[in-house]
Design a protein around this motif. Structure first.
Motif, PDB file in Angstrom:
ATOM      1  N   SER A   2       1.008  -1.094   0.078  1.00  0.00           N
ATOM      2  CA  SER A   2       0.299  -0.392   0.404  1.00  0.00           C
ATOM      3  C   SER A   2       0.877   1.079   0.366  1.00  0.00           C
ATOM      4  O   SER A   2       0.862   1.985  -0.648  1.00  0.00           O
ATOM      5  N   GLU A  12       1.324   3.696  -3.221  1.00  0.00           N
ATOM      6  CA  GLU A  12       0.734   5.584  -2.561  1.00  0.00           C
ATOM      7  C   GLU A  12       2.270   6.494  -3.411  1.00  0.00           C
ATOM      8  O   GLU A  12       1.161   7.604  -4.072  1.00  0.00           O
ATOM      9  N   ARG A  44       3.579   0.761   6.671  1.00  0.00           N
ATOM     10  CA  ARG A  44       3.289   1.791   4.926  1.00  0.00           C
ATOM     11  C   ARG A  44       4.408   2.428   4.557  1.00  0.00           C
ATOM     12  O   ARG A  44       4.828   2.849   4.238  1.00  0.00           O
TER      13      ARG A  44
END
Length: 340
Positions: free
Chosen positions: A78, A82, A292
């Protein structure tokens, strides 16, 4: 209609049509509008692969994931997305099921498809193999522990420091007999956690009984359950530190099935801060890893390489820090830092 036919219809060269598709700011407005009108009318879609070959760029990256079902890797992906998506890049996601042979096969496939860069997560590839990828002018970034991490661009977390902080906290709240359920993978990361665990015990004058209180288990809920059950057949510790939240979930179930109260009889701590850790009962004390953020940093390093820097030269090593999340499972009465 192909690009040659569009050029003929517009009365321009193929190169001019190509500039309209890729760098329209470099084409005179009247010419650009004339070509764009034909493209719109004919609903022309460029062949991305051929376009990539022409410009030595395919706008694709490959990401090798050790195991698709592990939540931490999805958090990492993820973060990568991004960064990649706003740049117009597509990410090829490859699940290798922790199989080194499959990892090599996927890397070869990505190289065949002329990806612009590759991110390897907790890679099992040898240094010579990664060097071979870079010789093909394909930048590589390693995320997580790898046997070759020191020689290539990498992003990692200080797992030993995280383990030290957690075990020190367990000692601080009064636990003296602290067991360790150590996952078999990622091997280097869990070994760093073991060293941190032992260092804290020794610094506090607590004997390290490897045979009795350290058990290596599968890095799964089932592994934690079996490891805890076997430990309980010998004795029960004051607390157990698990090298992943999944192991901790299994250990907690084993303790409950054996009639032990958490944290009154045995405290439990994990590593990772998966989303479920704040939902189970009791809520799990754990070490939060910035998954992340690791993906974001790894992707930024990769795109720095794609957009200008020389692959393989002066590798960058980014080391991120973990964060302690104290919840009810560790026995801290005030539960400082608990998240609801």
């Amino acid at each position: 209609m192909n690009i040659k036919q569009i050029a003929k219809a517009a009365g321009v060269s193929v190169a001019t049509v190509s500039r309209v598709l890729n760098h329209p700011e470099n084409v005179a407005p009247a010419t650009r509008e004339r070509i764009q009108k034909i493209i719109d009318e004919e609903e022309y879609t460029p062949n991305w692969f051929a376009q990539g070959l022409n410009f030595n760029r395919t706008k694709t990256t490959g990401v090798i994931v050790p195991h698709m079902m592990t939540p931490m890797y999805m958090e990492l992906v993820s973060g990568i997305e991004e960064v990649a998506r706003p740049k117009g890049f597509i990410t090829f996601l490859c699940n290798v099921e922790r199989d080194p042979k499959m990892e090599k096969e996927y890397v070869e496939q990505l190289m065949t498809r002329k990806v612009d860069g590759i991110i390897l997560m907790s890679s099992a590839l040898e240094e010579k193999y990664i060097t071979m990828i870079q010789k093909e002018k394909i930048p590589v970034v390693l995320i997580g522990e790898s046997i070759a991490a020191n020689r290539f661009n990498s992003v990692n977390v200080d797992c030993r420091a995280g383990a030290v902080e957690m075990v020190a906290h367990l000692v601080e709240v009064g636990h003296r007999i602290i067991a360790l359920l150590k996952g078999r993978d990622p091997q280097r990361e869990t070994e760093e956690m073991r060293l941190g665990y032992q260092n804290v015990l020794r610094a506090n004058g607590i004997p390290v009984d490897k045979k009795k209180w350290i058990r290596e288990v599968e890095n799964t809920i089932e592994g934690g359950y079996i490891g805890m059950k076997r430990m309980l057949t010998v004795d029960a510790p004051d607390a157990v530190f698990c090298t992943s939240d999944e192991i901790a979930y299994g250990a907690m179930e084993a303790l409950k099935d054996s009639g032990c109260m958490i944290p009154d009889d045995v405290a439990v701590a994990g590593f990772g801060n998966n989303r479920m850790s704040n939902l189970i009962d009791p809520k799990l004390t754990t070490v939060e890893l910035p998954y992340r953020k690791m993906g974001i940093y790894g992707a930024r390093v990769l795109f720095d390489l794609i957009e200008g820097e020389t692959p393989g030269k002066d590798p960058r090593h980014i080391l991120l820090q973990s964060r302690l999340r104290i919840r009810r499972s560790c026995g801290h009465q005030e539960r400082i830092g608990e998240m609801f």
